[in-house]
Design a protein around this motif. Structure first.
Motif, PDB file in Angstrom:
ATOM      1  N   LYS A  81      45.345  39.752  25.238  1.00 55.46           N
ATOM      2  CA  LYS A  81      46.510  40.450  25.779  1.00 55.46           C
ATOM      3  C   LYS A  81      46.078  41.516  26.788  1.00 55.46           C
TER       4      LYS A  81
ATOM      5  N   GLU B 104      44.920  39.689  29.950  1.00 53.90           N
ATOM      6  CA  GLU B 104      46.061  39.122  30.669  1.00 53.90           C
ATOM      7  C   GLU B 104      46.848  40.201  31.386  1.00 53.90           C
ATOM      8  N   GLU B 105      46.979  41.379  30.753  1.00 53.53           N
ATOM      9  CA  GLU B 105      47.687  42.494  31.367  1.00 53.53           C
ATOM     10  C   GLU B 105      46.944  42.966  32.621  1.00 53.53           C
TER      11      GLU B 105
ATOM     12  N   ILE C 212      44.935  41.107  34.503  1.00 58.04           N
ATOM     13  CA  ILE C 212      45.096  40.075  35.538  1.00 58.04           C
ATOM     14  C   ILE C 212      46.467  40.170  36.182  1.00 58.04           C
ATOM     15  N   ARG C 213      47.486  40.367  35.341  1.00 55.49           N
ATOM     16  CA  ARG C 213      48.859  40.449  35.853  1.00 55.49           C
ATOM     17  C   ARG C 213      49.023  41.606  36.829  1.00 55.49           C
ATOM     18  N   ARG C 214      48.388  42.730  36.520  1.00 51.23           N
ATOM     19  CA  ARG C 214      48.555  43.940  37.348  1.00 51.23           C
ATOM     20  C   ARG C 214      47.742  43.892  38.629  1.00 51.23           C
TER      21      ARG C 214
ATOM     22  N   SER D  43      45.863  40.975  40.022  1.00 48.39           N
ATOM     23  CA  SER D  43      45.527  39.719  40.696  1.00 48.39           C
ATOM     24  C   SER D  43      45.951  39.722  42.160  1.00 48.39           C
TER      25      SER D  43
ATOM     26  N   ALA E  25      39.731  40.705  38.370  1.00 44.59           N
ATOM     27  CA  ALA E  25      40.759  39.895  37.714  1.00 44.59           C
ATOM     28  C   ALA E  25      40.226  38.490  37.429  1.00 44.59           C
TER      29      ALA E  25
ATOM     30  N   LYS F  44      39.665  36.619  33.815  1.00 43.64           N
ATOM     31  CA  LYS F  44      40.208  35.303  33.500  1.00 43.64           C
ATOM     32  C   LYS F  44      39.139  34.415  32.872  1.00 43.64           C
TER      33      LYS F  44
END
Length: 329
Positions: free
Chosen positions: A49, A52-53, A55-57, A59, A68, A72
């Motif tokens: 989590k 993923e957070e 990467i989301r912020r 990428s 990022a 991954k």
């Protein structure tokens, strides 16, 4: 099994793993391993989590894109799917009390019973104390069964009387439970018979108790008259848990149960804070649950506060037992 087995072969997820040691060693080791796997799984989920957070912020941020991508790759290496819990299903047997009993639990005076002219037991005087976990024992299993049937009001004694304390409530698992299942009720409606409040009558509430005994989804809609022996015992345990009694009585409780259910049942009785009376041929139950042994004989009672192993190995008690069973023969 502990006395005989030196190795355990565990079949799980289609694989066989071999372990040195007896059953108890394997069981405790497997439970520890399961806890460790669960902790690893939880940590991996949390890490996933977090990554993923990130990467989301970032990428879309050129300056952070390399980081990022690196994150991954870390997610791909976590292999969370590989961390599997055991495929075994242990029922959640937990006996809770609606209220704590007072000091007066059960008083028995001069109780006697016979069958077809044969004396099963007589001159039985017992004062059950708070916190007692009693192994009710007899060379004749008909005697212990008759004893439970009498103190649960299902059979009349030849002589004597008994009185339960006013603060006690009882739940009973009989040797023969067939009378409870001579109907076509679904398991939800079957268990609803012992509901005492509107909340307890709700299907969601009832399914909770059935679910603890591995009756989930459509299994809770089976009819009572088609159940196997093990399923009937698990239903009776659901009933006992729902009753929240402070005195639990069980006559040969391990009949028809699988090893996972037996283990869970054993632990439940050990952890129960109320009073227990049990009769069993399972040595582990008798030794680990009981703190008092009461033996019913055709010529009276032997009553000792000790473990089952201590009772069976005591030379003086052995001599007394021989006399109690031989008088009048």
């Amino acid at each position: 099994m502990d006395a005989v087995c030196t190795h355990i072969s565990d079949i799980d997820f289609g694989k066989i793993n071999h372990y040195s040691g007896n059953y108890t060693f394997w069981y405790e080791s497997s439970q520890l391993a399961a806890k460790q796997r669960a902790q690893q799984n939880k940590k991996a989920e949390e890490k996933k989590k977090e990554l993923e957070e990130f990467i989301r912020r970032f990428s879309a941020n050129v300056a952070k894109s390399k980081q990022a991508t690196s994150r991954k790759k870390m997610i791909d290496k976590l292999n969370i799917a590989d961390i599997k819990p055991s495929s075994r299903r242990y029922p959640a047997i937990i006996f809770e009390r609606e209220r704590e009993a007072g000091d007066q639990i059960l008083n028995i005076e001069g109780l006697a019973a016979s069958l077809d002219g044969e004396v099963l037991f007589k001159d039985i005087d017992i004062n059950l104390a708070k916190g007692d976990k009693v192994v009710v024992y007899s060379k004749d299993s008909r005697a212990s069964t008759a004893f439970y049937e009498i103190i649960n009001g299902k059979q009349k004694a030849d002589a004597g009387k008994y009185a339960w304390g006013v603060t006690t409530t009882q739940s009973y698992l009989p040797l023969d439970n067939s009378e409870y299942f001579d109907n076509k009720l679904t398991l939800v409606d079957w268990l609803r018979q012992w509901a005492t409040t509107e909340e307890e009558r709700e299907e969601v509430y009832i399914r909770g108790f059935l679910g603890k005994m591995i009756f989930s989804g459509e299994e809770a809609l089976k009819t009572a008259n088609v159940l196997s022996g093990g399923e009937k015992v698990r239903c009776m345990l659901s009933r006992m848990m729902m009753m929240r009694a402070n005195v639990v009585m069980v006559d040969e409780p391990t009949n028809h149960l699988d090893l996972e259910s037996i283990t869970a049942f054993n632990n439940a009785l050990k952890n129960f804070k109320g009073t227990v009376m049990l009769t069993t041929h399972d040595h582990e139950f008798a030794q680990t649950v009981g703190n008092r042994i009461i033996e019913l004989t055709p010529n009276g009672i032997i009553d000792r506060y000790m473990t089952f192993d201590e009772y069976m190995s005591d030379k003086k008690i052995k001599e007394q037992r021989e006399k109690m069973y031989s008088i009048g023969v």
